[in-house]
Scaffold this motif. Sequence first.
Motif, PDB file in Angstrom:
ATOM      1  N   ASN A 141      -5.583  33.949 -19.198  1.00 23.49           N
ATOM      2  CA  ASN A 141      -5.525  34.737 -18.072  1.00 23.49           C
ATOM      3  C   ASN A 141      -6.796  35.848 -18.120  1.00 23.49           C
ATOM      4  N   THR A 142      -7.055  36.166 -19.337  1.00 21.71           N
ATOM      5  CA  THR A 142      -8.128  36.944 -19.401  1.00 21.71           C
ATOM      6  C   THR A 142      -9.515  36.221 -18.745  1.00 21.71           C
ATOM      7  N   GLN A 143      -9.643  34.996 -18.850  1.00 22.43           N
ATOM      8  CA  GLN A 143     -10.826  34.135 -18.351  1.00 22.43           C
ATOM      9  C   GLN A 143     -10.722  34.362 -16.868  1.00 22.43           C
ATOM     10  N   GLY A 144      -9.314  34.165 -16.572  1.00 21.60           N
ATOM     11  CA  GLY A 144      -9.074  34.024 -14.899  1.00 21.60           C
ATOM     12  C   GLY A 144      -9.128  35.344 -14.384  1.00 21.60           C
ATOM     13  N   SER A 145      -9.157  36.374 -14.997  1.00 18.39           N
ATOM     14  CA  SER A 145      -9.289  37.950 -14.344  1.00 18.39           C
ATOM     15  C   SER A 145     -10.822  38.068 -14.262  1.00 18.39           C
ATOM     16  N   THR A 200       1.075  29.118 -30.306  1.00 18.96           N
ATOM     17  CA  THR A 200      -0.210  29.018 -29.890  1.00 18.96           C
ATOM     18  C   THR A 200      -0.427  28.848 -28.395  1.00 18.96           C
ATOM     19  N   GLN A 201       0.575  28.365 -27.847  1.00 20.65           N
ATOM     20  CA  GLN A 201       0.367  28.308 -26.289  1.00 20.65           C
ATOM     21  C   GLN A 201       0.202  29.662 -25.663  1.00 20.65           C
ATOM     22  N   LEU A 202       1.110  30.421 -26.305  1.00 22.63           N
ATOM     23  CA  LEU A 202       0.858  32.067 -25.674  1.00 22.63           C
ATOM     24  C   LEU A 202      -0.102  32.461 -25.776  1.00 22.63           C
ATOM     25  N   LYS A 203      -0.907  32.382 -26.859  1.00 24.44           N
ATOM     26  CA  LYS A 203      -2.090  32.721 -27.109  1.00 24.44           C
ATOM     27  C   LYS A 203      -3.102  32.228 -26.230  1.00 24.44           C
ATOM     28  N   GLU A 204      -2.960  30.988 -25.956  1.00 24.39           N
ATOM     29  CA  GLU A 204      -4.103  30.183 -24.993  1.00 24.39           C
ATOM     30  C   GLU A 204      -3.731  30.726 -23.592  1.00 24.39           C
ATOM     31  N   ALA A 258      -7.898  31.183  -3.680  1.00 24.85           N
ATOM     32  CA  ALA A 258      -6.360  31.178  -3.583  1.00 24.85           C
ATOM     33  C   ALA A 258      -5.827  30.064  -4.714  1.00 24.85           C
ATOM     34  N   GLU A 259      -6.656  29.109  -5.085  1.00 26.09           N
ATOM     35  CA  GLU A 259      -6.224  28.099  -6.205  1.00 26.09           C
ATOM     36  C   GLU A 259      -5.969  28.943  -7.450  1.00 26.09           C
ATOM     37  N   LYS A 260      -7.096  29.652  -7.818  1.00 26.49           N
ATOM     38  CA  LYS A 260      -7.074  30.673  -8.977  1.00 26.49           C
ATOM     39  C   LYS A 260      -5.696  31.477  -9.005  1.00 26.49           C
ATOM     40  N   ALA A 261      -5.484  31.988  -8.013  1.00 24.45           N
ATOM     41  CA  ALA A 261      -4.378  32.978  -7.700  1.00 24.45           C
ATOM     42  C   ALA A 261      -3.033  32.186  -8.061  1.00 24.45           C
ATOM     43  N   GLN A 262      -2.882  31.100  -7.474  1.00 21.49           N
ATOM     44  CA  GLN A 262      -1.940  30.202  -7.675  1.00 21.49           C
ATOM     45  C   GLN A 262      -1.691  29.730  -9.394  1.00 21.49           C
ATOM     46  N   PHE A 263      -2.747  29.346 -10.063  1.00 19.37           N
ATOM     47  CA  PHE A 263      -2.744  29.318 -11.411  1.00 19.37           C
ATOM     48  C   PHE A 263      -2.409  30.453 -12.142  1.00 19.37           C
ATOM     49  N   SER A 264      -2.647  31.621 -11.751  1.00 19.82           N
ATOM     50  CA  SER A 264      -2.338  32.942 -12.403  1.00 19.82           C
ATOM     51  C   SER A 264      -0.951  32.935 -12.270  1.00 19.82           C
ATOM     52  N   ASN A 265      -0.312  32.610 -10.965  1.00 18.54           N
ATOM     53  CA  ASN A 265       1.307  32.603 -10.999  1.00 18.54           C
ATOM     54  C   ASN A 265       1.887  31.832 -11.868  1.00 18.54           C
ATOM     55  N   ALA A 266       1.247  30.653 -12.070  1.00 24.90           N
ATOM     56  CA  ALA A 266       1.678  29.310 -12.960  1.00 24.90           C
ATOM     57  C   ALA A 266       2.020  29.900 -14.212  1.00 24.90           C
TER      58      ALA A 266
END
Length: 321
Positions: free
Chosen positions: A265-269, A256-260, A57-65
């Motif tokens: 997002n890739t790591q989160g997936s 740079t932030q968009l690349k990060e 659930a926490e990871k999903a919240q970060f994904s939305n953020a």
Amino acid sequence: MRLSTGMIYDQQTRGISNAQQSWLQSGEQLSTGKRVVRPSDDPVAAAQAVVLSQSMAEKAQFSNARGFAVQSISTEENILGQSVTAIQSAQSTLVSVVNGSLSDDDRAAYATELEGVRDQLFNLANSTDGNGRYLFGGYNSDKPPFTKDNNGNITYTGGDTPITQKVDDNRTMVTSHTGDQIFNALTSNAEPEPNGGQSETNLFAMLNSAITALQTPTEGADEKTVAALAAVVSKSSRGLSNSLDNVSSVRSVLGTQLKELDALNTQGSDISLIQKTQMSGLVDVDYTSAISSYIMQQAALNASYTVFSQMSKMSLFSMNA
């Protein structure tokens, strides 16, 4: 050992009840696709699943953020891209002024061009997002961050703190800079003014100075006046170069932030996939095993019914008959 008819009935009834409960449990697993439907099915797995679900659930919240962050940063980056184009246009105009011998009419025409650029930048600096909030006002996003007085002077009246967003466990980034950071600041390596003069930081003040100088007639003016007006234009030109560097610097940070964020997002997936696999191993049913168990429990239940039916026909009286 003496067995009463009541004891035999009770024993057989309990056997049927237990067999029926096991059969229904197997059926429930098949119908829900879950091996652990309630904590009592596997207390250890259930406890681990609770901890894992909280992490998911926490990871999903970060994904939305991160989704919101990408939207906000992309919008700001787009606005700054347009700002860069506008500043470069103003620079080109001032280069033509500095390197040319112009009549007062020509100077006035260039002043009009700069007024258009200034008004364009003013509108860009007061841009809003899709929800009507001002992008460059910091946390004071309910009102325009830049205001213009009757004399055309433009000042920043927005918030002092840029908007930040936590996008991962240990990462918080600025998702919306303040207008003060963009249009009223210079980089640390900005070109200094000759003879130690004070550099102008306000982009709009630079443009207004140049506009006023170009609107001032030079035909018939003395050399001192002409030189003073030329110096104003030259200072504005240097200021625009410094301001362009600052806007480009902020824009670079956004890129740079968009690349990060893409990397996060890739790591989160990847983490989400691993967690889903772990959760499946904890609570999901193994259909091959569950079907086999269901058939076995059904056979055991039928056997219990058969035994109970046969035993119900027996009694001490029938045996003595």
